[in-house]
Scaffold this active site. Structure first.
Site, PDB file in Angstrom:
ATOM      1  N   GLY A  45       0.835  -1.138   0.001  1.00  0.00           N
ATOM      2  CA  GLY A  45      -0.033  -0.011   0.225  1.00  0.00           C
ATOM      3  C   GLY A  45       0.848   1.249   0.077  1.00  0.00           C
ATOM      4  CD  GLN A  50       3.292   5.997   2.480  1.00  0.00           C
ATOM      5  OE1 GLN A  50       2.271   5.459   1.887  1.00  0.00           O
ATOM      6  NE2 GLN A  50       4.204   5.461   3.134  1.00  0.00           N
ATOM      7  CB  CYS A  94       4.957   2.362   7.299  1.00  0.00           C
ATOM      8  SG  CYS A  94       4.499   3.921   6.245  1.00  0.00           S
ATOM      9  CG  LEU A  95       6.237   1.302   1.210  1.00  0.00           C
ATOM     10  CD1 LEU A  95       5.818   1.090  -0.217  1.00  0.00           C
ATOM     11  CD2 LEU A  95       7.379   0.068   1.267  1.00  0.00           C
ATOM     12  CG  HIS A 136      -0.928   1.429   7.218  1.00  0.00           C
ATOM     13  ND1 HIS A 136       0.034   1.058   8.076  1.00  0.00           N
ATOM     14  CD2 HIS A 136      -0.248   2.584   6.363  1.00  0.00           C
ATOM     15  CE1 HIS A 136       1.241   1.407   7.959  1.00  0.00           C
ATOM     16  NE2 HIS A 136       1.108   2.126   6.809  1.00  0.00           N
ATOM     17  CD  GLU A 137      -1.350   2.569   2.541  1.00  0.00           C
ATOM     18  OE1 GLU A 137      -0.812   3.615   2.483  1.00  0.00           O
ATOM     19  OE2 GLU A 137      -0.289   1.721   2.856  1.00  0.00           O
ATOM     20  CG  HIS A 140       0.064   7.209   5.354  1.00  0.00           C
ATOM     21  ND1 HIS A 140       1.340   7.499   5.823  1.00  0.00           N
ATOM     22  CD2 HIS A 140       0.381   5.775   4.957  1.00  0.00           C
ATOM     23  CE1 HIS A 140       1.982   6.470   6.238  1.00  0.00           C
ATOM     24  NE2 HIS A 140       1.679   5.285   5.603  1.00  0.00           N
TER      25      HIS A 140
HETATM   26 ZN    ZN Z   1       2.374   3.434   5.457  1.00  0.00          ZN
END
Ligand code: ZN
Length: 172
Positions: A45, A50, A94-95, A136-137, A140
């Protein structure tokens, strides 16, 4: 085209993203770039903040089984309409916070509404990893990271590790 992923801590990851009012070719291109960036990472995701764009757009694909077909989802203005009382705990990552993982508890099932790549409204129930990932996304888009669910000490520890990682990368 791949885009650079912003690493925590960064003020851009703490901001609330703006809703999409007009679906432009530029936004579709951003969504396609985000999918490419996510698959390359690899991740399941990615949210627009991000990659430094404060727009309510997320992409996800939680198909992890080897050999199973990809199921990329592009979601503009995603919102959770309903959440189950039943909860689920997953070890999240998380990226924007590479190599750090922690258990987070969230509703096990959610009903989500979004605008797809063609501008069509979609509503779908999600469970399992998909439910965790979509929540989660969406977080963000409201400037919230999975580490915000952790106890302060654990969160500070991860943030210090990330500051160190960013210093090392800046020097490299
Ligand atoms: Zn994340």
């Amino acid at each position: 085209m791949k885009r650079p992923i912003i690493l925590h801590p960064d003020p851009r990851l703490k901001k609330t993203a703006d809703a999409v009012s007009d679906l432009s070719d530029e936004l579709r291109r951003l969504a396609d770039d985000m999918l490419e960036t996510m698959y390359d990472a690899p991740g399941i995701g990615l949210a627009a903040p991000q990659v430094g764009v404060l727009t309510r757009l997320i992409v996800l694909d939680c198909v992890k089984e080897e050999g199973e077909a990809h199921r990329p989802l592009i979601m503009f203005n995603p919102e959770v309409l309903a959440s189950s009382d039943e909860l689920n705990t997953y070890e999240e990552g998380c990226l924007s916070i590479p190599e750090q993982f922690a258990d987070v508890t969230r509703p096990a099932e959610v009903e989500v509404r979004w605008i797809d790549r063609d501008g069509k409204e979609r509503i779908e129930g999600m469970d399992g990893l998909w439910a965790t990932c979509v929540q989660h996304e969406i977080d963000h888009l409201d400037g919230k990271l999975f580490i915000d669910y952790l106890k302060p000490l654990k969160r500070q520890l991860i943030t210090r590790k990330m500051q160190k990682l960013k210093r090392e990368r800046a020097r490299a």
